[in-house]
Enzyme design. Structure first.
Site, mmCIF file in Angstrom:
data_model
loop_
_atom_site.group_PDB
_atom_site.id
_atom_site.type_symbol
_atom_site.label_atom_id
_atom_site.label_comp_id
_atom_site.label_asym_id
_atom_site.label_seq_id
_atom_site.Cartn_x
_atom_site.Cartn_y
_atom_site.Cartn_z
ATOM 1 N N LYS A 51 0.818 -1.195 0.000
ATOM 2 C CA LYS A 51 0.000 0.000 0.000
ATOM 3 C C LYS A 51 0.858 1.253 0.000
ATOM 4 O O LYS A 51 0.382 2.338 -0.282
ATOM 5 C CB LYS A 51 -0.879 0.059 1.266
ATOM 6 C CG LYS A 51 -1.488 -1.234 1.693
ATOM 7 C CD LYS A 51 -2.305 -1.054 2.975
ATOM 8 C CE LYS A 51 -1.729 -1.951 3.991
ATOM 9 N NZ LYS A 51 -2.529 -2.151 5.183
ATOM 10 N N GLY A 52 2.123 1.128 0.394
ATOM 11 C CA GLY A 52 2.952 2.303 0.646
ATOM 12 C C GLY A 52 3.064 3.278 -0.513
ATOM 13 O O GLY A 52 3.168 4.487 -0.306
ATOM 14 N N ASP A 111 15.102 -1.187 -0.775
ATOM 15 C CA ASP A 111 16.067 -1.427 0.292
ATOM 16 C C ASP A 111 17.003 -2.549 -0.157
ATOM 17 O O ASP A 111 17.958 -2.300 -0.882
ATOM 18 C CB ASP A 111 15.268 -1.773 1.556
ATOM 19 C CG ASP A 111 16.126 -1.861 2.786
ATOM 20 O OD1 ASP A 111 16.985 -0.990 2.961
ATOM 21 O OD2 ASP A 111 15.941 -2.801 3.581
ATOM 22 N N ASP A 167 5.528 3.045 6.461
ATOM 23 C CA ASP A 167 4.941 2.776 7.770
ATOM 24 C C ASP A 167 5.901 2.054 8.689
ATOM 25 O O ASP A 167 6.892 1.457 8.247
ATOM 26 C CB ASP A 167 3.702 1.891 7.606
ATOM 27 C CG ASP A 167 4.070 0.458 7.210
ATOM 28 O OD1 ASP A 167 4.722 0.300 6.145
ATOM 29 O OD2 ASP A 167 3.749 -0.483 7.950
ATOM 30 N N ARG A 173 2.074 6.238 8.232
ATOM 31 C CA ARG A 173 1.952 6.330 6.784
ATOM 32 C C ARG A 173 1.415 7.672 6.308
ATOM 33 O O ARG A 173 1.786 8.162 5.256
ATOM 34 C CB ARG A 173 0.924 5.285 6.305
ATOM 35 C CG ARG A 173 1.502 4.071 5.687
ATOM 36 C CD ARG A 173 0.372 3.304 5.003
ATOM 37 N NE ARG A 173 0.442 1.879 5.287
ATOM 38 C CZ ARG A 173 1.353 1.066 4.793
ATOM 39 N NH1 ARG A 173 2.292 1.527 4.006
ATOM 40 N NH2 ARG A 173 1.349 -0.202 5.105
#
Ligand code: IMP
Ligand code: MG
Length: 190
Positions: A51-52, A111, A167, A173
């Protein structure tokens, strides 16, 4: 800008603000302009992972001046601990076919690159005309899977950050800026 939209408890967990709302707005606009130039006439499909990325995606889309389409997928990991990095499993696939399409994969943060590496393999197997990556944040120090990134918004230090879609256990968020999370918060979790 501040912590007025956070409970005191959550606000205490926040460290330094790394990117203000204005920093982000300006950089997103630059990325949108670049994408508009590069993809003129190609009607690209922007693909995001829930969702980020929805914060970045919706702001980015509004800065793009050529026709584009958007679609989302969702993933989960085979792990009881959300913080641990397990294998990736697709739980919602795209609604659009990517075959023969110019696909721009849009990410919030890269990342280790393991998540993205997996998803790019899945998409590449479906025969897109082209496949490039746009990420708002990149943390190259922890990269395991080498991935060529066409568009990068900002490079992150080796610190966990939250806000603008990112988040920590589903909190933070909604912040319009990006801040470090204090290490005591991270240390206190499993
Ligand atoms: P990767 O497979 O290690 O590249 O994982 C990237 C995913 O980890 C992102 O899509 C985020 O969900 C999460 N992530 C990585 N770094 C951060 C961070 O600093 N804050 C919040 N989430 C992060
Ligand atoms: Mg997350």
């Amino acid at each position: 800008m501040g912590t007025e939209n956070l409970s005191q408890e959550l606000a205490r967990g926040l460290g330094r603000v790394l990117f203000t709302e204005e920093d982000i707005r300006q950089r997103v606009r630059e990325l949108g302009e670049q994408i508009s130039r590069d993809y003129a006439g190609l009607n690209p499909l922007l693909v995001g992972v829930l969702k980020g990325v929805v914060f970045f995606m919706s702001d980015l889309l509004r800065t793009i001046t050529v026709p584009v389409r958007v679609d989302y997928m969702a993933i989960s990991r085979y792990t009881p601990q959300p913080a641990a990095k397990g294998p990736v499993r697709l739980i919602k696939d795209l609604e659009e076919s990517v075959e023969g399409q110019h696909v721009l994969f849009v990410e919030d943060v890269i990342d280790t690159g393991l998540t993205l590496g997996y998803l790019l393999r899945v998409l590449r197997a479906r025969g897109p005309a082209s496949l490039q990556v746009c990420t708002l944040f990149d943390r190259p120090q922890r990269r395991i899977a080498e991935i060529p990134l066409r568009y990068v918004g900002f490079t992150l230090p080796d610190r966990f950050v939250v806000g603008y879609g990112l988040d920590y256990k589903e909190a933070y968020r909604h912040l319009p800026y990006v801040a470090e999370l204090k290490t005591e918060v991270l240390r206190g979790s499993g």
